[in-house]
Structures are given as structure tokens and as C-alpha cells.
Scaffold this active site. Sequence first.
Site, PDB file in Angstrom:
ATOM      1  N   ARG A  21       0.853  -1.203   0.000  1.00 31.84           N
ATOM      2  CA  ARG A  21       0.000   0.000   0.000  1.00 31.84           C
ATOM      3  C   ARG A  21       0.881   1.243   0.000  1.00 31.84           C
ATOM      4  NH1 ARG A  21      -1.352   1.706   4.787  1.00 31.84           N
ATOM      5  NH2 ARG A  21      -2.070  -0.280   5.582  1.00 31.84           N
ATOM      6  N   ASP A  74      -8.037  19.416 -13.748  1.00 33.44           N
ATOM      7  CA  ASP A  74      -8.369  18.051 -14.146  1.00 33.44           C
ATOM      8  C   ASP A  74      -8.133  17.963 -15.654  1.00 33.44           C
ATOM      9  OD1 ASP A  74      -9.647  15.730 -15.029  1.00 33.44           O
ATOM     10  OD2 ASP A  74     -11.186  15.824 -13.476  1.00 33.44           O
ATOM     11  N   TYR A 113     -17.369  17.391 -14.171  1.00 32.15           N
ATOM     12  CA  TYR A 113     -17.910  16.028 -14.131  1.00 32.15           C
ATOM     13  C   TYR A 113     -18.868  15.927 -12.930  1.00 32.15           C
ATOM     14  CZ  TYR A 113     -18.080  11.070 -12.982  1.00 32.15           C
ATOM     15  OH  TYR A 113     -18.523   9.822 -12.645  1.00 32.15           O
ATOM     16  N   LYS A 126      -9.672   6.860 -18.414  1.00 34.44           N
ATOM     17  CA  LYS A 126     -10.066   7.401 -19.712  1.00 34.44           C
ATOM     18  C   LYS A 126      -8.921   7.252 -20.729  1.00 34.44           C
ATOM     19  CE  LYS A 126     -13.847   8.216 -17.535  1.00 34.44           C
ATOM     20  NZ  LYS A 126     -13.607   8.546 -16.189  1.00 34.44           N
TER      21      LYS A 126
HETATM   22  O1  P1T Z   1     -14.424   7.461 -12.931  1.00 31.59           O
HETATM   23  P1  P1T Z   1     -13.162   7.877 -12.216  1.00 31.59           P
HETATM   24  O2  P1T Z   1     -11.945   7.177 -12.690  1.00 31.59           O
HETATM   25  O3  P1T Z   1     -13.316   7.811 -10.727  1.00 31.59           O
HETATM   26  O4  P1T Z   1     -12.896   9.409 -12.613  1.00 31.59           O
HETATM   27  C1  P1T Z   1     -13.746  10.457 -12.281  1.00 31.59           C
HETATM   28  C2  P1T Z   1     -13.632  11.565 -13.278  1.00 31.59           C
HETATM   29  C3  P1T Z   1     -12.825  12.661 -12.997  1.00 31.59           C
HETATM   30  N1  P1T Z   1     -12.683  13.689 -13.858  1.00 31.59           N
HETATM   31  C4  P1T Z   1     -13.309  13.694 -15.047  1.00 31.59           C
HETATM   32  C5  P1T Z   1     -13.135  14.839 -15.974  1.00 31.59           C
HETATM   33  C6  P1T Z   1     -14.131  12.614 -15.413  1.00 31.59           C
HETATM   34  O5  P1T Z   1     -14.731  12.657 -16.613  1.00 31.59           O
HETATM   35  C7  P1T Z   1     -14.309  11.530 -14.504  1.00 31.59           C
HETATM   36  C8  P1T Z   1     -15.193  10.384 -14.824  1.00 31.59           C
HETATM   37  N2  P1T Z   1     -16.090  10.617 -15.861  1.00 31.59           N
HETATM   38  C9  P1T Z   1     -17.000   9.732 -16.362  1.00 31.59           C
HETATM   39  C10 P1T Z   1     -17.165   8.484 -15.887  1.00 31.59           C
HETATM   40  C11 P1T Z   1     -17.823  10.246 -17.477  1.00 31.59           C
HETATM   41  O6  P1T Z   1     -18.491   9.445 -18.174  1.00 31.59           O
HETATM   42  O7  P1T Z   1     -17.803  11.463 -17.672  1.00 31.59           O
END
Ligand code: P1T
Length: 386
Positions: A50, A175, A103, A200
Amino acid sequence: MRIGTKVIHVGEEPNLKEGGYGDVVVPIHLSTTYARKKLDVPTAGYEYSRTGNVTRHALEKRLASLENARYALAFASGMAAETTLLLSLLQQGDHVVAFDDLYGGTRRLFNQVLTYFGVSFSYVDARNPQNVKDAMEKNTKLIWLETPTNPMMRLCDIEAIAKIAKEEDVLTVVDNTFMSPIFQSPMNLGADIVVHSTTKYLGGHSDVVGGAVIVSDDDIHERIKFNQNAVGAVPSPFDCYLVLRGSKTLAIRMREHERNALRIATFLEEHPSILNVHYPGLRSHPQYELARKQMTGFGGMLSIELAGDIKNARRFLEELQFFFLAESLGGVESLVEHPATMTHASIPLSEREFLGISDSLVRLSVGIEDVDDLIEDLDRALQLAF
Ligand code: P1T
């Protein structure tokens, strides 16, 4: 080293020293703990997985390098990265100024988790940097930006806002998920911290959930690293391997995503069933000049407003064949989603309406399939929907 080389080489340098195996791919290092000979001397600096893991460190090294930063910390999801970052830098009574179009999950974290810990948030239209400045209070500690935003594809001027923030000793977080490190380098524009959902584009194949916080300041890094271990929202070694593997093709994938998205945006802009196309690579985008100034590409994300109502939108979404109807983005396959009922459903209706997230808004994550198949698919679904 240029970024197209960094994505392949940084973090996975073969160990050619005595005892090394010369692996060209970093092993998935599964051991949860590391034996030592002497009580107070960890064998190779590792104690417990961890706290530190060989595969994770390879990924962290690569991510830091891609964002031109000194450090990266990997997490189990984008939300885990955001949460750990905020827990590390904020305390009760602190205030954050955030871009109003974010988001949905990020706004949910802010409004439905962090506010209960006594942190307050002001949402502003950060397209105008002055709005950010006006919203700052004595207790403002952070500015939180997405650019382009999810899902309206609005931009903010990172350099201008980071300058305002620095004058007040406030940190700027960007972000960078939508652009990926290939098309935008927030640290070069003055941002202090970059956040990614590696789920992503960095992962790129819709097979791993992950996140990262990237920073250059020693003290901020130490604080977040402490909580990476203390809170423990770390990714598994296999997940780190998948992001490492996916990221090797990031540069070529981003070029294809962008090429396809530009073709599709241009096609949809002319289509009679489409009212509006939000894509920063179109000259009609109100911030096209800023996009050209601060980004080196326009990315693979766009949103469109259909001319009809929710019924037309539903039919369109369900008729598409190559665009899977699914949340998420940034994978090689094209996806389509309905922000009002999917990714941004947790935002109250009045706020969604204010932002422009209407029932006829549809978001596309353009994949790297043959673009003519994608265009035919969109055209056919639009004909059936109207
Ligand atoms: O899903 P996760 O890996 O926890 O990430 C969150 C997140 C953070 N920042 C942005 C700009 C994002 O688009 C996302 C997650 N977004 C989606 C799941 C979506 O479909 O927009």
C-alpha cells in the site's frame, strides 16, 4: 525526450545491472510485503505494498514525466485521487472556487461529501477569469478547473487563472482528463496540481479504473503521499500494468481520436437535426482562439444538442450501433451518453438547466474506428430519431 517517446520509455527502463533481468515491460509486482534482513533497513526501500509498489512506481514515474512534473501519485480511481488530494490540502473552514461545469461525480464529491466536513464551494463560470477572482474569499485555498469541461466543452484560460491564484497564494488544480498530457500541459501554464482519471485516455481501452495526482512541489507531494498511504485508495499492481500498457499508444491514439472527432463535429454541424455542436476544434466554438493557444490538439470529446426533445434523443441514443450507449470516455471504442440522466444526473435540475445540460444534450466520446463507419452510424440514427 519528446512525449511520444516518454509514453513508451519512461518508467520501464530495463534493469541491465547485475541481478536485473532486463525486462522491457515492468513486471506485475504482486508481493504485498517485502522481507528485510535488518530491522530498520527495508531491502530496496519497499516495506508494504500500500505504501509503495514496484509496478505502481513505474506508472507514477511515467505520469509525472508526461505532465512535466516531479511527482505523480496513482490511485484506485479518478475520484479516489480527487478525494485524497482534497483531504490532504483542505481543512474545516476552507473554501474552494470551482468551474461550474464539472464532471457530475466531482460536484457530488464536493457538495455531498466535503461540505459535511466543513469545506465550502463557490461555482463560477471560469470562462471569464475575473469571475474566479471575484469569488475568492479570505479562506480560499484552491481553485478547481476542468478545461474543456465535461460535458459542455467550455474552456478556461489556465495561465490567466493560475496567475490570479498565485497572487493570493491559492493553489490551482486542473483536471486534465479530457485533453490527456498529449494535448495540454497545465503545469507549463502555471497550474500547481494536475488530476487525471486514468480510466479514460491514459488507460485507453475501457478495461481499468484509475486516477492520478501530479505535482512538483515537495511539500504538497509529501502531504498527498502521506494520505495515499494513510487513506489507502491505491490501485492494484495489475491495474497499474494496464495503465502503463495503455499509455504506450497514447500519442498515436490521441491523434486518431482528434482526427475522427473533427470530421464528426464538422459533419454534425451541417446536419439539420443538430442545433449545436460543442467542440473546441470548430471555428464556431466561442473559445476557438483560446483552444489554439493553450492546447496542442482538440481531443476526441464533443457534445451536441439535438433539435428535438427527450424522445428524439432516446431514439438516437438507442439506434446507434458503433457508439455504445455507456458512461465513461477515452477508450478506443466510441461511446455515447446522455448527461442529464447519466453522468450528470446527480446535479440538481435547476443547476443542470443553468449550465445548459438539457434533455436533448448528448455527449460523444469519439473512438478510433474508421470514421466513415462512425459518420454513417450517426447519420442513420439521426434519420431514425426524427
Ligand atoms: O471514474 P473515475 O476514474 O473515478 O474518474 C472520475 C472523473 C474525474 N474527472 C473527469 C473529468 C471525469 O470525466 C471523470 C469520470 N467521468 C465519467 C465516468 C464520465 O463518463 O464522464
